[in-house]
Design a protein around this motif. Structure first.
Motif, short mmCIF file in Angstrom:
data_model
loop_
_atom_site.label_atom_id
_atom_site.label_comp_id
_atom_site.label_asym_id
_atom_site.label_seq_id
_atom_site.Cartn_x
_atom_site.Cartn_y
_atom_site.Cartn_z
N TRP A 55 0.83 -1.21 0.00
CA TRP A 55 0.00 0.00 0.00
C TRP A 55 0.87 1.26 0.00
O TRP A 55 0.64 2.20 -0.77
CB TRP A 55 -0.92 -0.02 1.21
N LEU A 56 1.89 1.29 0.84
CA LEU A 56 2.78 2.45 0.90
C LEU A 56 3.52 2.66 -0.42
O LEU A 56 3.75 3.79 -0.84
CB LEU A 56 3.80 2.27 2.03
N ALA A 57 3.91 1.56 -1.07
CA ALA A 57 4.62 1.68 -2.34
C ALA A 57 3.75 2.37 -3.39
O ALA A 57 4.27 3.07 -4.26
CB ALA A 57 5.04 0.30 -2.83
N LYS A 58 2.43 2.20 -3.30
CA LYS A 58 1.52 2.86 -4.24
C LYS A 58 1.26 4.31 -3.82
O LYS A 58 1.24 5.21 -4.66
CB LYS A 58 0.20 2.09 -4.30
N VAL A 59 1.05 4.52 -2.53
CA VAL A 59 0.73 5.86 -2.04
C VAL A 59 1.94 6.78 -2.14
O VAL A 59 1.84 7.91 -2.61
CB VAL A 59 0.22 5.79 -0.59
N MET A 60 3.09 6.31 -1.69
CA MET A 60 4.31 7.10 -1.69
C MET A 60 5.17 6.69 -2.88
O MET A 60 6.35 6.36 -2.75
CB MET A 60 5.06 6.92 -0.37
N TYR A 61 4.57 6.70 -4.05
CA TYR A 61 5.19 6.18 -5.26
C TYR A 61 6.44 6.95 -5.66
O TYR A 61 7.31 6.42 -6.37
CB TYR A 61 4.19 6.22 -6.41
N ASP A 62 6.58 8.19 -5.21
CA ASP A 62 7.73 9.02 -5.59
C ASP A 62 8.76 9.11 -4.47
O ASP A 62 9.65 9.95 -4.51
CB ASP A 62 7.25 10.42 -5.97
N GLN A 63 8.65 8.24 -3.48
CA GLN A 63 9.58 8.23 -2.35
C GLN A 63 10.17 6.83 -2.19
O GLN A 63 9.77 5.89 -2.88
CB GLN A 63 8.87 8.65 -1.05
N GLN A 64 11.12 6.70 -1.27
CA GLN A 64 11.74 5.41 -0.98
C GLN A 64 11.23 4.89 0.36
O GLN A 64 11.04 5.67 1.30
CB GLN A 64 13.27 5.55 -0.93
N ILE A 65 11.01 3.59 0.46
CA ILE A 65 10.49 2.99 1.68
C ILE A 65 11.53 2.04 2.26
O ILE A 65 11.87 1.02 1.65
CB ILE A 65 9.17 2.23 1.42
N MET A 66 12.04 2.37 3.44
CA MET A 66 13.02 1.56 4.14
C MET A 66 12.31 0.69 5.18
O MET A 66 11.33 1.12 5.78
CB MET A 66 14.07 2.43 4.82
N ILE A 67 12.83 -0.50 5.40
CA ILE A 67 12.17 -1.46 6.29
C ILE A 67 12.98 -1.63 7.58
O ILE A 67 14.17 -1.93 7.54
CB ILE A 67 12.01 -2.83 5.59
N LYS A 68 12.30 -1.39 8.72
CA LYS A 68 12.86 -1.64 10.05
C LYS A 68 14.24 -1.00 10.22
O LYS A 68 15.22 -1.64 10.59
CB LYS A 68 12.88 -3.15 10.33
N LEU A 69 14.26 0.28 9.97
CA LEU A 69 15.48 1.06 10.08
C LEU A 69 15.60 1.65 11.49
O LEU A 69 14.67 2.29 11.96
CB LEU A 69 15.45 2.19 9.04
N PRO A 70 16.71 1.44 12.21
CA PRO A 70 16.85 2.01 13.56
C PRO A 70 16.81 3.54 13.51
O PRO A 70 17.33 4.14 12.57
CB PRO A 70 18.21 1.51 14.03
N VAL A 71 16.22 4.16 14.52
CA VAL A 71 16.15 5.62 14.54
C VAL A 71 17.54 6.24 14.68
O VAL A 71 17.76 7.39 14.28
CB VAL A 71 15.23 6.13 15.65
N THR A 72 18.49 5.47 15.21
CA THR A 72 19.85 5.98 15.33
C THR A 72 20.53 6.10 13.97
O THR A 72 21.60 6.69 13.86
CB THR A 72 20.70 5.07 16.23
N ARG A 73 19.89 5.55 12.93
CA ARG A 73 20.46 5.64 11.58
C ARG A 73 20.18 6.99 10.94
O ARG A 73 20.90 7.40 10.03
CB ARG A 73 19.90 4.52 10.70
N PHE A 74 19.14 7.68 11.41
CA PHE A 74 18.81 8.96 10.78
C PHE A 74 18.59 10.08 11.79
O PHE A 74 17.94 11.08 11.52
CB PHE A 74 17.57 8.83 9.87
N THR A 75 19.13 9.92 13.00
CA THR A 75 19.16 11.00 13.98
C THR A 75 20.59 11.19 14.46
O THR A 75 21.45 10.32 14.24
CB THR A 75 18.25 10.70 15.19
#
Length: 235
Positions: A55-75
């Protein structure tokens, strides 16, 4: 005098022997790399999460979807000297899906509750942490999906959905919804059939996920990469 020197030498030799024995014991305690790893591959997401992923791949078709990414990876910690403290607290915290743009900037996070649900303390922690970083956080259930305009506006802003895209996206999402309902129906049918074949017993569920690893010795939370440190920080 000679006896004292001899005794001192014996004490010195005993100390050296003790040190060497301790070093050898430490080497024996270190885990050895196995010739054959006692591990098997497994799915990264379960069937419920996969439905939201589609569903997300269709809704956010122009974005990238990462799976189970730790918050320490982007903070990143505001005070570098506190990095170890916050890393130890947050290195096991992740969201089911993290949505980011092609520039690598995270624009939103989505959690899919498991079989036991998602505790309020878990949601509160993530909501507070991510909202302070300017990152929207949503909890989504496959049977209660928000409208695509809601989540796109929340993640991308008011101009995320152009008027001429509304009909096309509604049509696309209708197809996705039909696929999700069909997948749920097939899964229920398969469970019923399997249960009947096994004299009324439900098939056993997959083994629970094991604990996450302790983290990396070198990682971008503790020592951010120079190539992206300045660009992703905001005042």
């Amino acid at each position: 005098m000679i006896a004292a020197i001899f005794a001192a030498c014996l004490v010195g030799l005993a100390g050296i022997a003790l040190y060497l024995w301790q070093q050898r014991s430490k080497e024996k305690e270190r885990p050895q790399m196995p010739k054959e790893w006692p591990l098997l591959p497994r799915l990264l997401i379960n069937s419920k999460e996969r439905r939201i992923w589609v569903w997300l791949a269709k809704v956010m078709y122009d974005q990238q979807i990462m799976i189970k990414l730790p918050v320490t990876r982007f903070t990143i910690p505001a005070q570098r000297e506190e990095a170890e403290h916050w890393y130890n607290m947050l290195n096991r915290v992740y969201c089911t899906f993290t949505i980011c743009g092609l520039d690598g900037r995270v624009i939103g996070c989505v959690d899919v509750p498991g079989a036991a649900g998602l505790s309020m303390s878990n949601q509160t922690l993530k909501y507070g942490l991510l909202s302070q970083c300017g990152i929207p956080y949503w909890v989504v259930e496959p049977d209660n999906l928000p409208h695509m305009s809601q989540i796109r506006t929340a993640f991308l802003g008011d101009g995320a959905l152009r008027a001429n895209e509304q009909d096309r996206m509604d049509s696309r999402l209708k197809g996705v919804a039909d696929d999700l309902h069909a997948a749920v129906s097939r899964q229920r049918t398969n469970k019923s059939t399997t249960a009947h074949e096994h004299h009324g017993f439900e098939p056993t569920s997959p083994p629970p996920e094991g604990p996450l690893t302790e983290g990396w010795e070198q990682n971008s939370f503790m020592a951010p990469l120079d190539s992206r440190g300045a660009e992703l920080r905001q005042d």
